[in-house]
Design an enzyme around this catalytic site. Structure first.
Site, PDB file in Angstrom:
ATOM      1  N   LYS A 217       8.333 -35.972   5.939  1.00 27.13           N
ATOM      2  CA  LYS A 217       8.804 -37.300   6.325  1.00 27.13           C
ATOM      3  C   LYS A 217      10.321 -37.360   6.447  1.00 27.13           C
ATOM      4  CE  LYS A 217       4.823 -40.074   5.114  1.00 27.13           C
ATOM      5  NZ  LYS A 217       4.248 -41.184   4.312  1.00 27.13           N
ATOM      6  N   ARG A 251      -1.326 -35.169   0.471  1.00 31.99           N
ATOM      7  CA  ARG A 251      -1.626 -35.142   1.908  1.00 31.99           C
ATOM      8  C   ARG A 251      -0.511 -34.360   2.607  1.00 31.99           C
ATOM      9  NH1 ARG A 251      -0.542 -38.249   6.531  1.00 31.99           N
ATOM     10  NH2 ARG A 251      -2.337 -38.480   7.936  1.00 31.99           N
TER      11      ARG A 251
END
Length: 271
Positions: A217, A251
């Site tokens: 991210k 994840r």
């Protein structure tokens, strides 16, 4: 579907679990457009399984910052050529990354075991019933519209989770079928994201597994100055820090590296 759901639930708390990411979207921030065909999606899913992923999370709508929402018809059209065959071909459980009840119902009908809802059952009023009636497990992720740097973020998250859990209870979703996700990168400032990661253990009193999705991210890219596909080391560092504070499901895009890292982490943590 139920045996795969129970297979996954049975592993929760036994060790750190890896959820492999499979996006069948044209616009996801890391791998958009790569796995939209059945052949490419199946090959990637098999690769993630071979690399040790415990569950495959498939998404047909990008949830990256600034994404363009798509109607359920588009989401279903992206999944229909891929999901039924994938559910049959992959021995590991599959989760569906969606906030739409109609998509969840379809996915469950073709064998998906877990619904991963980035709006924690609160976006679509029919979602909790769809999960309950289908017998799926559910990931309840914290989210909010907009960012408020002055927000008491932990208090806000607890209020959000309390509402989501009330919706789950009303619909009849068993407590053992629920996983909480703090929603790193969603509706939070950089400092709030880091603070939440540092205080994950404050949510352990819910007596539910915690899932963290921080793979590649922009929060990490801003810290280390790397492009999307060069954020593995930063992702590993963040996930190991989260594991030390109680997270148990992760994840990720890079399954093999995380499986190896968590083997070492779990061995030390349980020594």
């Amino acid at each position: 579907m139920q045996h795969k759901r129970d297979q996954f639930i049975g592993l929760l708390g036994q060790r750190s679990l890896v959820m492999g990411i499979l996006n069948v979207t044209p616009d996801s921030f890391s791998d958009g457009g790569k796995f939209q065909s059945h052949e490419a999606a199946l090959a990637q899913a098999k690769r993630l399984v071979e690399d040790g992923a415990d569950i495959i999370d498939i998404g047909a709508e990008s949830t990256r910052p600034g994404h363009t929402p798509v109607p359920e018809e588009v989401e279903l059209a992206r999944l229909a050529p891929i999901l039924p065959g994938l559910a049959q071909a992959i021995e590991k459980p599959i989760s569906i990354d969606t906030s739409k009840a109609a998509v969840a119902r379809y996915a469950i009908s073709v064998g998906v075991a877990v619904v991963n809802d980035v709006w924690g059952l609160q976006k679509d009023p029919a979602m909790a019933d769809a999960v309950a009636e289908g017998g799926a497990a559910v990931v309840i992720m914290h989210n909010r519209d907009g960012v408020d740097p002055d927000l008491d973020v932990l208090g806000e998250m607890r209020r959000f989770f309390d509402l989501s859990l009330a919706l789950a209870d009303k619909a009849g979703i068993p407590h053992r079928h629920i996983i909480l996700d703090p929603g790193i990168g969603f509706g939070k400032t950089k400092d709030q994201n880091l603070f939440v990661l540092n205080r994950l253990d404050s949510f352990l009193d819910y007596d539910l597994p915690l899932l963290v999705g921080i793979s590649r991210k922009s929060l990490l890219g801003a810290m280390v100055g790397s492009e999307v596909e060069s954020r593995l080391v930063a992702t590993l560092a963040a996930n190991l820090a989260a594991a030390a504070r109680g997270a148990s499901v992760f994840r990720v895009h890079d399954a093999a590296e995380h499986v190896a890292a968590f083997k070492v982490f779990d061995a030390i943590a349980r020594a």
